[in-house]
Design a protein around this motif. Sequence first.
Motif, short mmCIF file in Angstrom:
data_model
loop_
_atom_site.label_atom_id
_atom_site.label_comp_id
_atom_site.label_asym_id
_atom_site.label_seq_id
_atom_site.Cartn_x
_atom_site.Cartn_y
_atom_site.Cartn_z
N HIS A 141 46.28 40.68 44.84
CA HIS A 141 47.55 40.17 45.40
C HIS A 141 48.27 39.27 44.40
O HIS A 141 49.50 39.27 44.33
N MET A 142 47.49 38.49 43.62
CA MET A 142 48.09 37.60 42.62
C MET A 142 48.82 38.40 41.54
O MET A 142 49.97 38.08 41.19
N TYR A 143 48.18 39.47 41.03
CA TYR A 143 48.82 40.28 40.00
C TYR A 143 50.10 40.94 40.54
O TYR A 143 51.10 41.04 39.82
N GLU A 144 50.07 41.35 41.79
CA GLU A 144 51.26 41.96 42.39
C GLU A 144 52.37 40.93 42.57
O GLU A 144 53.55 41.23 42.40
N TYR A 145 51.99 39.69 42.90
CA TYR A 145 52.97 38.60 43.05
C TYR A 145 53.61 38.27 41.70
O TYR A 145 54.83 38.09 41.60
N PHE A 146 52.79 38.22 40.63
CA PHE A 146 53.32 37.94 39.29
C PHE A 146 54.07 39.13 38.72
O PHE A 146 54.88 38.98 37.81
N GLY A 147 53.77 40.32 39.21
CA GLY A 147 54.44 41.53 38.71
C GLY A 147 53.94 42.00 37.36
O GLY A 147 54.62 42.73 36.64
N GLY A 148 52.73 41.59 36.99
CA GLY A 148 52.15 42.00 35.71
C GLY A 148 50.82 41.31 35.49
O GLY A 148 50.34 40.55 36.33
N VAL A 149 50.22 41.56 34.32
CA VAL A 149 48.87 41.08 34.01
C VAL A 149 48.88 40.30 32.69
O VAL A 149 49.45 40.76 31.71
N GLU A 182 38.56 45.36 33.65
CA GLU A 182 38.76 46.58 32.86
C GLU A 182 39.89 47.43 33.43
O GLU A 182 40.67 48.03 32.69
N TYR A 183 39.99 47.46 34.76
CA TYR A 183 41.03 48.25 35.42
C TYR A 183 42.42 47.70 35.08
O TYR A 183 43.35 48.46 34.83
N TYR A 184 42.54 46.36 35.05
CA TYR A 184 43.84 45.73 34.78
C TYR A 184 44.06 45.44 33.29
O TYR A 184 45.12 44.95 32.91
N GLY A 185 43.04 45.70 32.46
CA GLY A 185 43.20 45.51 31.01
C GLY A 185 43.31 44.05 30.61
O GLY A 185 44.14 43.68 29.79
N THR A 269 48.29 52.42 40.64
CA THR A 269 47.68 52.19 41.97
C THR A 269 46.87 50.91 41.95
O THR A 269 46.45 50.45 40.88
N ARG A 270 46.63 50.37 43.14
CA ARG A 270 45.83 49.15 43.26
C ARG A 270 44.37 49.40 42.88
O ARG A 270 43.87 50.49 43.05
#
Length: 355
Positions: A141-149, A182-185, A269-270
Motif C-alpha cells: 500500500h505504501m509503494y502504491e501511495y508513493f507511486g513508485g519504489v 526482489e519483486y519491487y527491485g 501487478t501487485r
Amino acid sequence: TDAVLEQLLYPKLHNRSNRRMPDYDYIRKELLRNGVSKKLLWTEYIEDCRANGDEPLMYSQFCYHIQQDEQKHRATMHIKRKPAEQIEVDWAGDPAMIIDPDTGEIIKAHIFVGVMTYSQYTYVEAFLDMKQRSWIKAHIHMYEYFGGVAKILVPDNCKTAVIHNGKRKDQQINQTYQELAEYYGTAIIPARVRSPKDKPNAEGTVGNISTWITAALRNEQFFSLAELNRAIRKKLLTFNQKLFQKKEGSRLELFLENEKPLLSPLPATRFELSDWKTATVQFNYHISVDKMLYSVPYEYIKKKVDVKITDNTVEIFYNHNRIASHRRLKGRPGQYSTVTAHMPEDHQKYLEWNG
C-alpha cells in the motif's frame, strides 16, 4: 605567542602539563565491563605512574580529560540524502483504538509508518496486528501511495523483517520480505540493533505521527479498521502539506518536485503474499494443499517438494526448480487440478478411450 609567554613567565605551571595522561582507548574499553568505575581505573593509573616514576593527574583532572575524550567520540555526521534513494519503515510506539461494535471491547490498532528520507513525505496505515501479512500489505500500500519504489528500504530489526539466529552478525532477511524486495527491485538494509540513528527520519516522524495523527484522533470513536484508516488518511494529507519550520515548502511539495520523478516505476501487478509449505508427492502424482489436490510430473512420486501458495496460484518446486504451477482451487474440498503431461504414458492413453 601565549604559549611561549606562559612557559617563560610561569615555568612551574607549564611543567604540570608534563604529567602522564591516561590511556583513553584502554579506559573506554574497561568502562564497558561490569563493575569497572573511573575511581578504580584512577587508582590503578596512580599505582602505574608511581611504579614508573611518572607524575599522575588528580582524580578531578583525570575525570575531566576522560570526559573531553568521550565528547570527541560522540561526533555526529550529517549525511546528505539523495532524492528517491531510500525509504525508512517502522511501527509507531503508540497504538490507536477501535471499539468492537458488538461487544464494546477496545481493540488496539498498530500504526505502520513509511518515510521518504529526502523529502520526509510520509505514509501511515493502521493494522490489527504486527504480523508478516500486515507488514507486507503495509509495504504494498505504501509503494502504491508513493507511486513508485526507492532504491533502498531501511526497516527496524523486527521479526517480520529480519530472522535472528542468536548472533548479531548472523542475521538474514525474512524469506517473504526478500521476495517482496526482489519483486519491487529494491534492496533491504536493516538498521543495526539499538541504533535509531540508522533511520532518524522514521524515528523522528513516529513522534510527529503520535502527535499530529494518533493524538489528534484521541477524542473520536472508530468502530472498524476501515473507518480508522479513512480518518488517518485525512490527517496524513494535512500532515504532508504542513510547511516545514526550518526550510521552505512542505513534504508534499518536496516529494512531487524532487523525488517522485526519480522513483522506479511500480510493477504491472501487485506483489502477492505467499506462504511456503513442504509436501510429499503421493502415488497418484498429486500433492495435497488445504484439502485440494494438485498434480506434479509422476517422476517425483514420494519426493519432498516445496510449495509456494498465493491467493491465486500454487507453485511446486524441487531443489529450487519449479516443476509445476496451478491456478488455486476454491470451494468444496477434495477437488483435483491435473495436468495431462504430468501423467505416465499409459494413464494418458486411458484418458483417450471413449465409451
